[in-house]
Design a protein around this motif. Structure first.
Motif, PDB file in Angstrom:
ATOM      1  N   ARG A  75       0.943  -0.998   0.031  1.00 30.04           N
ATOM      2  CA  ARG A  75      -0.170  -0.044   0.085  1.00 30.04           C
ATOM      3  C   ARG A  75       0.821   1.082   0.049  1.00 30.04           C
ATOM      4  N   SER A  76       0.592   2.100  -0.866  1.00 36.79           N
ATOM      5  CA  SER A  76       1.473   3.377  -1.046  1.00 36.79           C
ATOM      6  C   SER A  76       0.726   4.367  -0.497  1.00 36.79           C
ATOM      7  N   PHE A  77       1.767   5.415   0.068  1.00 38.58           N
ATOM      8  CA  PHE A  77       0.942   6.594   1.278  1.00 38.58           C
ATOM      9  C   PHE A  77       1.966   7.784   0.535  1.00 38.58           C
ATOM     10  N   PRO A  78       1.260   9.200   0.503  1.00 34.44           N
ATOM     11  CA  PRO A  78       1.838  10.185   0.516  1.00 34.44           C
ATOM     12  C   PRO A  78       2.765  10.544   1.498  1.00 34.44           C
ATOM     13  N   ALA A  79       4.048  11.251   1.228  1.00 31.41           N
ATOM     14  CA  ALA A  79       5.284  11.223   2.212  1.00 31.41           C
ATOM     15  C   ALA A  79       5.806  12.610   1.767  1.00 31.41           C
ATOM     16  N   SER A  80       6.445  13.179   2.810  1.00 27.86           N
ATOM     17  CA  SER A  80       6.989  14.358   2.677  1.00 27.86           C
ATOM     18  C   SER A  80       8.346  14.237   3.605  1.00 27.86           C
ATOM     19  N   ASP A  81       9.259  15.118   3.363  1.00 26.67           N
ATOM     20  CA  ASP A  81      10.521  15.302   4.069  1.00 26.67           C
ATOM     21  C   ASP A  81      10.330  16.249   5.021  1.00 26.67           C
ATOM     22  N   TYR A  82      10.909  15.987   6.333  1.00 25.79           N
ATOM     23  CA  TYR A  82      10.937  17.325   7.124  1.00 25.79           C
ATOM     24  C   TYR A  82      11.875  17.452   7.926  1.00 25.79           C
ATOM     25  N   ALA A 149      13.097   8.704  -2.408  1.00 23.29           N
ATOM     26  CA  ALA A 149      11.416   8.270  -2.836  1.00 23.29           C
ATOM     27  C   ALA A 149      10.538   9.483  -2.989  1.00 23.29           C
ATOM     28  N   GLY A 150      11.197  10.508  -2.777  1.00 21.40           N
ATOM     29  CA  GLY A 150      10.204  11.795  -3.097  1.00 21.40           C
ATOM     30  C   GLY A 150       8.958  11.683  -2.290  1.00 21.40           C
ATOM     31  N   GLY A 151       7.676  11.823  -2.871  1.00 18.04           N
ATOM     32  CA  GLY A 151       6.416  12.127  -2.250  1.00 18.04           C
ATOM     33  C   GLY A 151       5.550  10.947  -2.063  1.00 18.04           C
ATOM     34  N   GLU A 152       6.307   9.560  -2.213  1.00 16.74           N
ATOM     35  CA  GLU A 152       5.513   8.377  -1.857  1.00 16.74           C
ATOM     36  C   GLU A 152       6.304   7.396  -1.216  1.00 16.74           C
ATOM     37  N   ILE A 153       5.864   6.836  -0.217  1.00 15.26           N
ATOM     38  CA  ILE A 153       6.407   5.599   0.296  1.00 15.26           C
ATOM     39  C   ILE A 153       5.157   4.286   0.425  1.00 15.26           C
TER      40      ILE A 153
END
Length: 158
Positions: A75-82, A149-153
């Motif tokens: 299952r893929s989810f949106p992700a962001s770096d912080y 990975a950018g915006g998706e994990i």
């Protein structure tokens, strides 16, 4: 009157049997749970860029809820770096919290604000719920893969 007593006794017997079944399942180590929900035998994989990282899961309600959320397959989810030390995965659903003050280390997988899975490649101190830890985490490799990975994990349960 006798019918009311019989009904009450039947209800009491059903409740007693249900309580005994639950106690027996708990003593058997969660035998009533599906194999994927028993976090001691399941593990999660984090797919980031071209890398896959194996996560040993905690044995708690939050990790079990995450296993159910991911389900079978990937299952893929949106992700962001912080902050230059973590990747935040938006689960889109709140999971149970049991926050404690934690200073993270590379490879920690923690729950923040109920609906955010945080994968650490650097230290931070805050109140989180423990979900798991990436086995043999190498901070540099983990950081590179998570940034790539950018915006998706993608997460999977094995």
């Amino acid at each position: 009157m006798a019918k009311g007593i019989r009904t009450w006794l039947c209800l009491a017997a059903v409740c007693l049997l249900a309580a005994c079944w639950r106690l027996q399942a708990e003593e058997a180590g969660g035998a009533g749970l599906a194999a994927a929900e028993r976090t001691e035998s399941a593990y999660m994989e984090i797919h980031a860029g071209n890398e896959a990282f194996r996560v040993t899961l905690e044995d708690n309600d939050s990790a079990r809820a995450l296993v159910r959320l991911i389900g079978k397959g990937e299952r893929s989810f949106p992700a962001s770096d912080y902050g230059g030390f973590e990747k935040i995965v938006d689960l889109g659903k709140s999971l149970p919290l049991d926050d404690e003050q934690i200073t993270s280390r590379p490879g920690d997988v923690l729950l923040y604000a109920g609906s955010r899975l945080v994968i650490f490649y650097g230290p931070n101190s805050w109140a989180y719920t423990r979900i798991g830890h990436i086995e043999n985490a190498d901070a540099g490799k983990l950081r590179s893969a998570l940034l790539a990975a950018g915006g998706e994990i993608t997460l999977s349960i094995r």
